[in-house]
Design an enzyme around this catalytic site. Structure first.
Site, PDB file in Angstrom:
ATOM      1  N   HIS A 123       0.813  -1.222   0.000  1.00 24.65           N
ATOM      2  CA  HIS A 123       0.000   0.000   0.000  1.00 24.65           C
ATOM      3  C   HIS A 123       0.844   1.269   0.000  1.00 24.65           C
ATOM      4  O   HIS A 123       0.345   2.336   0.325  1.00 24.65           O
ATOM      5  CB  HIS A 123      -0.972  -0.015   1.184  1.00 24.65           C
ATOM      6  CG  HIS A 123      -2.031  -1.084   1.065  1.00 24.65           C
ATOM      7  ND1 HIS A 123      -2.833  -1.498   2.098  1.00 24.65           N
ATOM      8  CD2 HIS A 123      -2.423  -1.817  -0.014  1.00 24.65           C
ATOM      9  CE1 HIS A 123      -3.662  -2.428   1.685  1.00 24.65           C
ATOM     10  NE2 HIS A 123      -3.426  -2.667   0.410  1.00 24.65           N
ATOM     11  N   CYS A 134       3.113  16.606 -12.292  1.00 24.96           N
ATOM     12  CA  CYS A 134       4.354  16.498 -13.075  1.00 24.96           C
ATOM     13  C   CYS A 134       5.053  15.158 -12.882  1.00 24.96           C
ATOM     14  O   CYS A 134       6.072  14.893 -13.515  1.00 24.96           O
ATOM     15  CB  CYS A 134       5.301  17.657 -12.759  1.00 24.96           C
ATOM     16  SG  CYS A 134       6.077  17.521 -11.136  1.00 24.96           S
ATOM     17  N   THR A 193      -3.663  -8.815  10.540  1.00 21.82           N
ATOM     18  CA  THR A 193      -4.502  -8.268   9.469  1.00 21.82           C
ATOM     19  C   THR A 193      -5.892  -8.873   9.543  1.00 21.82           C
ATOM     20  O   THR A 193      -6.038 -10.069   9.821  1.00 21.82           O
ATOM     21  CB  THR A 193      -3.875  -8.465   8.068  1.00 21.82           C
ATOM     22  OG1 THR A 193      -4.807  -8.003   7.080  1.00 21.82           O
ATOM     23  CG2 THR A 193      -3.494  -9.908   7.780  1.00 21.82           C
ATOM     24  N   PRO A 219      -5.223 -11.496  17.784  1.00 20.64           N
ATOM     25  CA  PRO A 219      -6.043 -11.737  18.992  1.00 20.64           C
ATOM     26  C   PRO A 219      -7.462 -12.163  18.657  1.00 20.64           C
ATOM     27  O   PRO A 219      -8.181 -12.656  19.525  1.00 20.64           O
ATOM     28  CB  PRO A 219      -6.065 -10.387  19.719  1.00 20.64           C
ATOM     29  CG  PRO A 219      -5.212  -9.455  18.947  1.00 20.64           C
ATOM     30  CD  PRO A 219      -4.843 -10.086  17.636  1.00 20.64           C
TER      31      PRO A 219
HETATM   32  P1  OAD Z   1      -7.283  -3.854  10.042  1.00 22.01           P
HETATM   33  O1  OAD Z   1      -7.398  -2.655  10.919  1.00 22.01           O
HETATM   34  O2  OAD Z   1      -8.394  -4.186   9.118  1.00 22.01           O
HETATM   35  O3  OAD Z   1      -7.090  -5.127  10.959  1.00 22.01           O
HETATM   36  C1  OAD Z   1      -6.205  -5.115  12.027  1.00 22.01           C
HETATM   37  C2  OAD Z   1      -6.137  -6.516  12.562  1.00 22.01           C
HETATM   38  O4  OAD Z   1      -5.130  -6.541  13.554  1.00 22.01           O
HETATM   39  C3  OAD Z   1      -7.425  -7.007  13.246  1.00 22.01           C
HETATM   40  O5  OAD Z   1      -7.722  -8.298  12.759  1.00 22.01           O
HETATM   41  C4  OAD Z   1      -7.063  -7.049  14.724  1.00 22.01           C
HETATM   42  O6  OAD Z   1      -7.715  -8.106  15.406  1.00 22.01           O
HETATM   43  C5  OAD Z   1      -5.579  -7.295  14.657  1.00 22.01           C
HETATM   44  N1  OAD Z   1      -4.804  -6.842  15.827  1.00 22.01           N
HETATM   45  C6  OAD Z   1      -5.086  -5.840  16.700  1.00 22.01           C
HETATM   46  N2  OAD Z   1      -4.109  -5.730  17.618  1.00 22.01           N
HETATM   47  C7  OAD Z   1      -3.198  -6.692  17.340  1.00 22.01           C
HETATM   48  C8  OAD Z   1      -1.958  -7.091  17.925  1.00 22.01           C
HETATM   49  N3  OAD Z   1      -1.449  -6.476  19.009  1.00 22.01           N
HETATM   50  N4  OAD Z   1      -1.283  -8.124  17.364  1.00 22.01           N
HETATM   51  C9  OAD Z   1      -1.783  -8.761  16.265  1.00 22.01           C
HETATM   52  N5  OAD Z   1      -2.939  -8.410  15.674  1.00 22.01           N
HETATM   53  C10 OAD Z   1      -3.638  -7.396  16.188  1.00 22.01           C
HETATM   54  O7  OAD Z   1      -5.897  -3.711   9.304  1.00 22.01           O
HETATM   55  P2  OAD Z   1      -5.417  -4.355   7.945  1.00 22.01           P
HETATM   56  O8  OAD Z   1      -5.846  -5.765   7.825  1.00 22.01           O
HETATM   57  O9  OAD Z   1      -3.996  -4.014   7.797  1.00 22.01           O
HETATM   58  O10 OAD Z   1      -5.678  -0.103   3.309  1.00 22.01           O
HETATM   59  O11 OAD Z   1      -6.239  -3.509   6.897  1.00 22.01           O
HETATM   60  C11 OAD Z   1      -5.962  -3.699   5.563  1.00 22.01           C
HETATM   61  C12 OAD Z   1      -6.090  -2.417   4.829  1.00 22.01           C
HETATM   62  O12 OAD Z   1      -7.355  -1.856   5.121  1.00 22.01           O
HETATM   63  C13 OAD Z   1      -5.136  -1.328   5.267  1.00 22.01           C
HETATM   64  O13 OAD Z   1      -3.861  -1.451   4.704  1.00 22.01           O
HETATM   65  C14 OAD Z   1      -5.825  -0.119   4.748  1.00 22.01           C
HETATM   66  C15 OAD Z   1      -7.251  -0.433   5.098  1.00 22.01           C
HETATM   67  O14 OAD Z   1      -8.145  -0.113   4.142  1.00 22.01           O
HETATM   68  C16 OAD Z   1      -5.507   1.058   2.675  1.00 22.01           C
HETATM   69  O15 OAD Z   1      -5.382   2.105   3.292  1.00 22.01           O
HETATM   70  C17 OAD Z   1      -5.491   0.940   1.206  1.00 22.01           C
END
Ligand code: OAD
Length: 251
Positions: A123, A134, A193, A219
């Site tokens: 991303h 430009c 994720t 989690p």
């Molecule tokens: P999300 O915010 O959708 O998901 C975060 C995940 O991390 C969730 O499943 C939580 O349960 C988990 N989580 C929270 N705390 C944690 C910890 N301490 N250790 C491990 N996991 C934990 O984030 P992404 O999956 O990255 O895209 O979201 C994908 C994309 O959605 C992002 O890159 C962004 C957004 O749209 C763009 O901006 C294009």
């Protein structure tokens, strides 16, 4: 299978792996104080607006001030953040495996700050800007930004962050590298994720189809839980160092 902790069997899998790919999302940076987009039952909202509405090309065109205020805020939060134990563990794994590829959906640069070198930023990066007018692209680490919206030093056009906005496609070149690393690894980790945003969400399935052992660390359960060989329910900063005891502080 869902585990509550890292078992000896998982450590053994880890010891035997040769080519490893790690797909990370916002959760890997949560313990650094960077808010996630989803999870914990909520969706990200800023000043009453869903982030999905702000971080779009339409908002950049229609209201670049609001658009950039959001990105200036993110740059402040992320600029203060330090890599955590999960980023550090992943960086240390680069020395341990024949091949280690980090495939991240994060734009925060924390993997690189922890020392990872082989990072595919699906991303883009918050710390790069580009000028659609430009075509200039450059690193920009200024916090706070001197003006909002920031302007191109070459042509005066309104800059945009070099990130994939909602509704935009992931650059093909970086995605095909991610596909190659995924299809040829023997161990695939999915860390922090929600695994619902495509095309990144397709990678764990591809790994599985190519017979990699898939470990999820989160989690909460996600759509990946169904196809993962093992889901370890836990925080990345606590679980990842335990997968590789030597040098990472914990067994
Ligand atoms: P999300 O915010 O959708 O998901 C975060 C995940 O991390 C969730 O499943 C939580 O349960 C988990 N989580 C929270 N705390 C944690 C910890 N301490 N250790 C491990 N996991 C934990 O984030 P992404 O999956 O990255 O895209 O979201 C994908 C994309 O959605 C992002 O890159 C962004 C957004 O749209 C763009 O901006 C294009």
């Amino acid at each position: 299978m869902i585990y509550e902790r890292v078992t000896e069997e998982l450590k053994e899998r880890f010891r035997e792996a040769w080519a490893v790919a790690v797909l990370t999302g916002a959760g890997v940076s949560a313990e650094s104080g960077v808010p996630t987009f989803r999870g914990g039952g909520g969706a990200a909202v800023w000043r009453g607006m869903p982030v999905e509405k702000i971080a779009t090309p339409e908002m950049w065109r229609a209201d670049p001030v609001t658009f950039w205020q959001w990105y200036a805020y993110r740059r402040e939060v992320i600029g203060r953040a330090e890599p955590n134990a999960a980023h550090r563990a992943i960086a240390a794994w680069e020395r341990r495996f024949e091949r280690l590829t980090v495939i991240t959906q994060n734009v925060d640069g924390l993997h690189q700050r922890a020392g990872s070198r082989n990072v595919l930023e699906l991303h883009g990066s918050l710390w790069r800007v580009r000028c659609p007018q430009c075509g200039v692209k450059m690193e920009d680490r200024r916090v706070p930004l001197p003006e909002i919206p920031p302007r191109c030093p070459s042509c005066g056009g309104i800059l945009r962050p070099d990130v994939v906005l909602f509704g935009e496609a992931v650059p093909e070149a970086v995605f095909s590298q991610a596909v190659a690393a995924t299809a040829t690894c023997d161990l695939f980790l999915v860390v922090g994720t929600s695994a619902i945003v495509y095309p990144a969400a397709a990678l764990p399935v591809l790994a599985k189809q190519n017979r990699a052992f898939v470990i999820e660390v989160n989690p909460e359960t996600t759509p990946v839980t169904e196809i993962a060989d093992v889901t370890i329910l836990g925080r990345a900063g606590e679980v990842l160092p335990r997968l590789s005891p030597e040098g990472n502080g914990g067994g």
